[in-house]
Design a protein around this motif. Sequence first.
Motif, mmCIF file in Angstrom:
data_model
loop_
_atom_site.group_PDB
_atom_site.id
_atom_site.type_symbol
_atom_site.label_atom_id
_atom_site.label_comp_id
_atom_site.label_asym_id
_atom_site.label_seq_id
_atom_site.Cartn_x
_atom_site.Cartn_y
_atom_site.Cartn_z
ATOM 1 N N HIS A 1 35.576 23.723 -55.293
ATOM 2 C CA HIS A 1 34.670 24.181 -54.238
ATOM 3 C C HIS A 1 34.328 23.066 -53.238
ATOM 4 N N LEU A 2 34.595 21.826 -53.620
ATOM 5 C CA LEU A 2 34.406 20.697 -52.708
ATOM 6 C C LEU A 2 35.696 20.315 -52.006
ATOM 7 N N TYR A 3 36.825 20.649 -52.594
ATOM 8 C CA TYR A 3 38.120 20.138 -52.135
ATOM 9 C C TYR A 3 38.364 20.466 -50.659
ATOM 10 N N ASN A 4 38.720 19.422 -49.916
ATOM 11 C CA ASN A 4 39.102 19.522 -48.502
ATOM 12 C C ASN A 4 37.954 19.963 -47.601
ATOM 13 N N ARG A 5 36.723 19.864 -48.075
ATOM 14 C CA ARG A 5 35.558 20.185 -47.246
ATOM 15 C C ARG A 5 34.739 18.916 -47.023
ATOM 16 N N VAL B 1 35.551 14.913 -51.234
ATOM 17 C CA VAL B 1 35.499 14.741 -52.690
ATOM 18 C C VAL B 1 36.695 15.485 -53.270
ATOM 19 N N GLN B 2 37.801 14.758 -53.433
ATOM 20 C CA GLN B 2 39.072 15.377 -53.792
ATOM 21 C C GLN B 2 39.417 15.256 -55.273
ATOM 22 N N ASP B 3 38.693 14.393 -55.991
ATOM 23 C CA ASP B 3 39.099 14.105 -57.366
ATOM 24 C C ASP B 3 37.899 13.625 -58.170
#
Length: 295
Positions: A46-50, A97-99
């Motif tokens: 839900h955070l990825y790429n935002r 936050v990708q990881d």
Amino acid sequence: MTPMTEVEGRRLALSNLDKVLYPASGFTKGELLHYYATTAGALLPHLYNRPVSFLRFPDGPGGQRFFAKNVPPGTPGWVKTAEVPRSDGESARQILVQDLPTLMWAANLVTEFHTPQWQADAPGAADRLVFDLDPGAPADVVQCCEVALWLRERLAADGLHAYAKTSGSKGLHLLVPLVPTPSARVSAYAKALAQEAEGALAHLVVHRMTRSLRPGKVFVDHSQNAAAKTTAAPYTLRARAEPTVSAPVTWDEVAGCGRAEELVFRADDVAGRLRRYGDLLGPLINLDRAGRVPG
């Protein structure tokens, strides 16, 4: 000396692990970091790429709280960032936050995570619609549930699938996966539905933020669909008196809610809910569920 740990090959300094952040329950910074580490599998998609905005509360909810959008000083070089346009025509860099290492580094700053309704490679093209249902006392989340059920049915009439989560504060958030659509168009549609809800549930709903209109009613906040706005991410801890979480809920829970306490979830509730339900907001990431805004 600040303890060091390694997360997926990245060295991290984690500070003040015994510091009590939530005095009402004794919940510490170490427990906050543990919560984010164990919930990462559900939270990260839900955070990825935002581009993330942080609401930081380093001394706990009773201390100073401030929003941070820009990349903070001392950010490790391996943390990914994105160029984000601003309303003045300029741009700024924000964290992605990708990881897991980035999540733990950001959590060490003591944060709520807030995201826009669009992704970094398509700024202003919303892939989700959001309603923030905010009750004015003496109304509470029970009345929010009544409004949420009406909105769910109304959205379904337009071929859209709605999913619910607690705000982690007093109300509910409704989220709808979309085929990427200009934020201005999504905002106009959301505002029209909020006005329609007020017409249908005049005793219960207001669509304007005016404080004098809100006692005993639910404010259907449609404004967070604007490209410049953000909403608390699913599974983020909130800076409240207790370590409450913005937690996904089932529609059966919404329909059956008779007391506000039934839809309050704390950090130690989430692991069990994930085991029982999985990620109830998973369809937000599944493009098969994405709908089109009418018109």
